[in-house]
Design a protein around this motif. Structure first.
Motif, PDB file in Angstrom:
ATOM      1  N   TYR A  89     -13.894  -2.464   9.359  1.00 16.63           N
ATOM      2  CA  TYR A  89     -14.564  -1.166   9.461  1.00 16.63           C
ATOM      3  C   TYR A  89     -13.785  -0.114   8.663  1.00 16.63           C
ATOM      4  N   LEU A  90     -12.466  -0.159   8.798  1.00 22.21           N
ATOM      5  CA  LEU A  90     -11.607   0.804   8.108  1.00 22.21           C
ATOM      6  C   LEU A  90     -11.756   0.696   6.600  1.00 22.21           C
ATOM      7  N   ARG A  91     -11.934  -0.513   6.102  1.00 24.05           N
ATOM      8  CA  ARG A  91     -12.108  -0.700   4.658  1.00 24.05           C
ATOM      9  C   ARG A  91     -13.266   0.151   4.147  1.00 24.05           C
ATOM     10  N   TYR A  92     -14.360   0.138   4.860  1.00 27.12           N
ATOM     11  CA  TYR A  92     -15.500   0.960   4.459  1.00 27.12           C
ATOM     12  C   TYR A  92     -15.159   2.445   4.540  1.00 27.12           C
ATOM     13  N   GLN A  93     -14.465   2.835   5.588  1.00 27.64           N
ATOM     14  CA  GLN A  93     -14.079   4.236   5.721  1.00 27.64           C
ATOM     15  C   GLN A  93     -13.207   4.691   4.557  1.00 27.64           C
ATOM     16  N   MET A  94     -12.248   3.847   4.168  1.00 24.27           N
ATOM     17  CA  MET A  94     -11.334   4.247   3.112  1.00 24.27           C
ATOM     18  C   MET A  94     -12.032   4.279   1.756  1.00 24.27           C
ATOM     19  N   LEU A  95     -12.967   3.369   1.526  1.00 21.55           N
ATOM     20  CA  LEU A  95     -13.724   3.402   0.281  1.00 21.55           C
ATOM     21  C   LEU A  95     -14.589   4.652   0.215  1.00 21.55           C
TER      22      LEU A  95
END
Length: 246
Positions: free
Chosen positions: A170-176
């Motif tokens: 989930y965090l990967r999407y947030q950071m992108l």
């Protein structure tokens, strides 16, 4: 996982170091969705042999961060709006259950942990609201530590570990998307802390639903990495990658 204890660099193997660094670089967008991972080049960057690197990338394949293309090698897993929604729904399902269990079992030390974690997160959010975007990774670390504190008393290490793995995806999407919804997110975090202290799990689950789904909606509407809400849910290529191809 983001809540992994501080690593003993001297005792850490080359393979473990490469795994940790590559995983972090995928989550934080240094290695972009769809990027080809050329073993010879990465071997020099991450200071490991090609054979060790291949083992590391296979490990990341099992976690969903990298995909193997048979004889063509490896690439960073692409992203899509539909997958982001699915990951968000899974996060909410797991975290809501953990909240209910944690609020029932939490003691005074747990309350102190929640308050302390919120204090750190609140300080980071104030900096973000003031325009300081230089500590994005630290902000997200504090964000996860707060959410982890809320569920710390749930009594299931399996649940905590599973949620941590889902959260990283989930965090990967947030950071992108570089998602920070400003004051709204800060208010939701404060209300989640108050719900924890009041042991109001129903209120916390309602807040969590809003917190997660508003984040997804904000990302889909504002990120160059994801198509706007309502667009076809096919794999997305970033604006930057399209520019490179053009």
């Amino acid at each position: 996982m983001l809540d992994t204890p501080i690593v003993d660099r001297a005792a850490e193997s080359v393979g473990d170091s490469a795994y940790r660094r590559i995983r972090s670089d995928v989550i934080f967008g240094v290695l972009e969705p769809g990027q080809k991972l050329k073993l010879e080049k990465m071997s020099g960057v991450y200071g490991t042999s090609v054979s060790t690197l291949r083992e590391t990338l296979n490990r990341l394949c099992s976690e969903g961060f990298v995909i193997a293309e048979g004889q063509r090698g490896f690439e960073v897993t692409s992203i899509s709006a539909i997958e982001f929604r699915q990951i968000a729904e899974l996060r909410e399902l797991l975290e809501s259950h953990a909240i209910e269990q944690s609020f029932k079992a939490g003691d005074l030390d747990w309350e102190a942990l929640v308050v302390s974690a919120h204090h750190k997160l609140s300080a980071m959010e104030r900096a973000m609201l003031a325009g300081d975007k230089s500590k994005t990774e630290a902000w997200k670390q504090c964000d996860w530590q707060f959410h982890r504190a809320l569920i710390a008393a749930c009594g299931s290490q399996v649940l905590l570990d599973t949620l941590s793995s889902v959260y990283d995806r989930y965090l990967r999407y947030q950071m992108l998307a570089v998602v920070f919804r400003g004051e709204a997110a800060a208010v939701e975090h404060r209300e989640l802390m108050n719900a924890a202290l009041a042991r109001d799990a129903a209120k916390a689950r309602q807040l969590l639903h809003t917190h997660i789904h508003d984040c997804v909606r904000h990302a889909l509407q504002n990120s160059d990495w994801l198509k706007p809400a309502g667009a076809p849910t096919t794999t997305v290529v970033s604006a930057r990658k399209r520019a490179k191809k053009g």
